[in-house]
Design an enzyme around this catalytic site. Structure first.
Site, PDB file in Angstrom:
ATOM      1  N   GLU A   1      35.618  13.806  47.226  1.00 20.46           N
ATOM      2  CA  GLU A   1      36.866  14.373  46.890  1.00 20.46           C
ATOM      3  C   GLU A   1      37.708  14.522  48.011  1.00 20.46           C
ATOM      4  O   GLU A   1      37.314  15.093  48.973  1.00 20.46           O
ATOM      5  CB  GLU A   1      36.709  15.439  46.145  1.00 20.46           C
TER       6      GLU A   1
ATOM      7  N   CYS B   1      31.373  15.750  46.617  1.00 16.69           N
ATOM      8  CA  CYS B   1      30.755  14.347  46.347  1.00 16.69           C
ATOM      9  C   CYS B   1      31.631  13.421  47.486  1.00 16.69           C
ATOM     10  O   CYS B   1      31.131  12.691  48.368  1.00 16.69           O
ATOM     11  CB  CYS B   1      30.457  14.001  45.240  1.00 16.69           C
TER      12      CYS B   1
END
Length: 785
Positions: free
Chosen positions: A433, A431
């Site tokens: 990170e 997502c």
């Protein structure tokens, strides 16, 4: 988009996700044959991997230019019984559930239940995890305090670096041989273990080389049978490419794409590494091949896009492995989170955007597929033209690409101790990170329910839903707001301790029982250390815990401080009575909490300072706590779909939210509570210290009419630049009108291709749950900046 790619794209979109028992059967055959007897665990795993790659059915699609599938057909998804053994009830549920289903054919069901399940039941990692967790961990997990990523999925979230593209597997085999030769059996007590791991890496490399050669042979046979002369030449060239890569470093653009894809299939066949393995900085990795082939005339921009289209389709043919239970709820999607990074910075700190970066953006827009996900890295050195090109894709309602702050990512990674060059070569995966690509094992260990901690604090550690004492038994009659916050911090630290203890045990279970020698050879320093990726072999080893519900916990604490302690509108006892009743009979109080109480997301320090306070508590509880691989725990702030699950396990909250309603997602405000425009949102969101995280997720929604103007694009570009000057990590946009979403709810059959941005990924609106649909609809729609 050429007619070939249109056809392949349509086939991919229409393919039905299925459960394939093939990998499970082959793995079981290997272990039951006795071939693993007497071997070390790494060598067992490597030989099992070789067996699977040697025996698995090859799959070819008419007209495709990149070959290799994880299963025997498109979207045929293998199981990983050594990680999670699915029961007959699991198969029934996967086959019949309305959303994110996986059809189970008769043969696959029979093979799984008669061959795979009997062997692996009682031996899977999932069962080992539950056996080794404490009662405190199990109670907290059941209560919804946190989730556990490695309960059904292996460690992963790793991204390929540039080195492998320049080396090839034969070059890595030479490094392995040198590392074995350099082992010191006289002075290094780990020399034998290192030799076994390195031997396993060598076998794993051979497994993928052999897999490619199998494709070369098969393609040669297909070419001999082909009657269309153009296709015959393509098949012959594809056969030649598969003979060269990935054994050798690629030399052409086509070879580089096929090279990576063989590595990708190898990684996701070896195990299911939290799904999101990807090539990362694709424009940087491929630009030399693209530029050289363009100069020599080997390709044109059009033929390059056709090759990329075929490459994109391979990702879309691979849904994330089937998940059940809480793991399905926290990540309820087919998306496997392979995230293509475009733009950013070069190793020397200069702007990395090149001609090929724009080609990739063209392909992202033309293909309009959920997978792979895409993002752009924007630094202060990135030209506005590049940012606005990305926004002109976003305005179509695709939800891609998401937008990241390269300068913040570099600061985050350097703060964590990464070398500046490794940091600049990094980016984001999954997502949002952050990680150092090709050099880091950065593991997401699970989501942490910040709002649930408040509920437990208000009830003295007692969980009303599970009817158990799961937290500290702290008397909840707080005379001051400061006493309440002190109790909240104690509860938070208590549960973080439980979570980290569990993380460390799970890390050791993976290190000892499920090493990944093939993934290990692709991540730098695993070979030189003679250590597995799952056992600290990477240069950097980070374990993340993801905080969820920042907006919800902020607004709930704000309501308590404002309405109970400052304004004394209700007592703490009355507040608990209101929450116990789920606001039934307390409409006036609910309106007061919703409409007449400060809210996060409006640049109001009264509320926002509590978001900072909670952030600091979470950070201090987690940051620098050691993992078992020589690295540390860090925090990030993202939800996937866990904010829906976490909301379902919490009763009514002091901000006016009713029981079981989803929490806020990422660091976004509570849905509909941001009333002062997007500029106020970014000012609120920037008050936490993004640089001390490994990623934050901020969602915004704009009207279609606004985004479809030159002025709108300019204003949103300025909004992005402003947020990034404030060190914001990430921002993404939904461009969709509510009326269309409501119509899609009523007539889903007419909106099969309607795509929305959920959290750190896009999904088909009709495929997501009703709760998630409502959560997206309720997000504030901004008409301008």
């Amino acid at each position: 988009m050429t007619e070939r790619i249109k056809m392949l794209r349509e086939q991919s979109l229409n393919a039905v996700p299925t459960v394939s028992s093939e990998r499970g059967v082959l793995l079981t055959e290997f272990y039951q044959s006795g071939a693993a007897d007497g071997l070390s665990v790494p060598v067992q795993r490597a030989k099992a991997f070789y067996y699977i790659m040697d025996k698995k059915e090859l799959c070819f699609h008419d007209g495709e230019l990149i070959v290799g599938e994880r299963g025997p057909s498109a979207k045929a998804t293998p199981t990983y019984p050594e990680v999670c053994i699915h029961s007959e009830q699991d198969l029934d549920m996967l086959d019949s559930r309305e959303k994110v289903f996986f059809k189970v054919g008769d043969k696959d069901r029979k093979d799984h239940l008669e061959k795979v399940y009997p062997h692996w039941h009682g031996k899977s990692h999932r069962e080992k995890v539950m056996l080794h967790m404490t009662e405190e961990w199990k109670n907290a997990y059941a209560a919804g305090v946190f989730t556990e990523f490695q309960e059904q999925r292996a460690p992963g979230h790793t991204v390929l670096g540039e080195k492998v593209f320049r080396t090839g597997l034969n070059g890595l085999k030479e490094e392995i041989a040198d590392a074995i030769a350099a082992l010191d059996f006289y002075n290094d007590p780990e020399a034998f273990d290192k030799k076994e791991e390195l031997t396993a890496m060598d076998i794993a490399a051979d497994a993928v080389i052999n897999y490619a050669e199998r494709h070369a042979d098969a393609l040669r046979g297909l070419a001999e049978l082909e009657t269309d002369e153009k296709r015959k030449l393509e098949l012959q060239e594809m056969s030649a490419i598969c003979s060269r890569v990935p054994a050798n470093a690629p030399e052409t653009f086509w070879e580089a794409l096929q090279f990576y894809w063989f590595l990708h299939v190898g990684v996701i066949t070896e195990t299911n590494p939290w799904d999101s393995f990807n090539p990362g900085r694709l424009d940087q990795h491929l630009y030399p091949f693209y530029s050289n082939d363009m100069d020599t005339g080997a390709i044109t921009e059009e033929s390059a896009k056709e090759l990329l289209g075929s490459f994109w389709i391979k990702f879309n043919n691979h849904p994330a492995p089937p998940k059940v239970g809480v793991t399905a709820k926290e990540s309820n999607t087919y998306t496997d989170f392979a995230l293509i990074n475009v733009g950013g910075l070069k190793a020397d700190g200069s702007n990395a955007v090149n001609d090929f970066s724009y080609v990739l953006l063209d392909v992202i827009e033309e293909m309009r597929l959920l997978q792979p996900s895409s993002m752009v890295q924007i630094s202060k050195k990135t030209p506005d033209r590049f940012l606005k090109r990305a926004l002109n894709i976003i305005k179509t309602g695709f939800g891609q690409p998401s937008i990241f702050n390269s300068d913040a990512i570099v600061q985050e990674l350097v703060r964590q101790g990464k070398d500046i060059v490794d940091a600049r070569n990094g980016g984001a995966s999954g997502c949002v990170e952050s990680g150092a690509f090709g050099t880091e094992s950065y593991i997401l260990s699970g989501y942490f329910n910040l709002t649930k901690i408040l509920e437990l604090t208000l009830y003295g550690g007692y969980d009303k839903r599970t009817e158990k004492q799961v937290g500290l038994n702290i008397e909840p009659d707080f005379n001051t707001f400061e006493e309440l916050m002190a109790a909240y911090e104690k509860q938070l630290n208590y549960f973080i301790d439980i979570k980290i203890r569990g993380n460390n045990v799970i890390e050791r279970l993976y290190a000892e029982h499920i090493p990944v020698p093939f993934l290990s050879i692709l991540v730098e320093d695993c070979i030189s250390k003679g250590k597995d990726y799952n056992d600290g072999g990477a240069r950097y080893n980070t374990t993340y815990i993801q905080g969820v519900g920042l907006g919800s916990i902020t607004d709930s604490l704000t309501s308590l401080r404002y309405n109970v302690y400052d304004k004394e509108r209700v007592s703490l006892k009355q507040m608990r009575e209101i929450l116990d009743a789920d606001f039934d009979g307390y409409d006036d109080e609910r309106i007061m909490f919703l409409e007449d109480t400060p809210k996060y997301g409006n640049d109001d320090d009264y509320a926002d300072e509590l978001s900072v306070q909670v952030f600091e508590m979470f950070y201090e509880a987690v940051n620098e706590r050691p993992n078992t691989k020589g690295g540390h725990h860090r925090i990030n702030m993202l939800p996937t779909t866990s904010h829906v699950y976490f909301g379902s396990v919490i009763g009514a909250t002091p901000d006016g939210r009713k029981a079981k309603i989803p929490l806020s997602e990422g660091i976004s405000p509570v849905q509909g509570s941001d009333r002062n425009g997007p500029t106020s949102v970014i000012k609120s969101a920037s008050k936490i210290d993004h640089i001390r995280t490994g990623g934050t997720l901020l969602n915004q929604r704009f009207s279609v009419d606004f985004m479809h103007t030159y002025e709108g694009i300019d204003k949103v570009a300025n909004l992005v630049r402003s947020y990034f000057k404030l060190d914001g990590h990430h921002i993404q946009f939904n461009v969709m009108n509510v009326d269309k979403l409501r119509e899609a709810q009523k007539k889903p059959e007419n909106y099969r291709d309607l795509i929305v941005r959920v959290a750190g990924y896009s999904d088909y609106f009709v495929d997501i749950t009703e709760e998630l649909q409502e959560e997206i609809i309720k997000r504030t729609e901004h008409e301008g900046v």
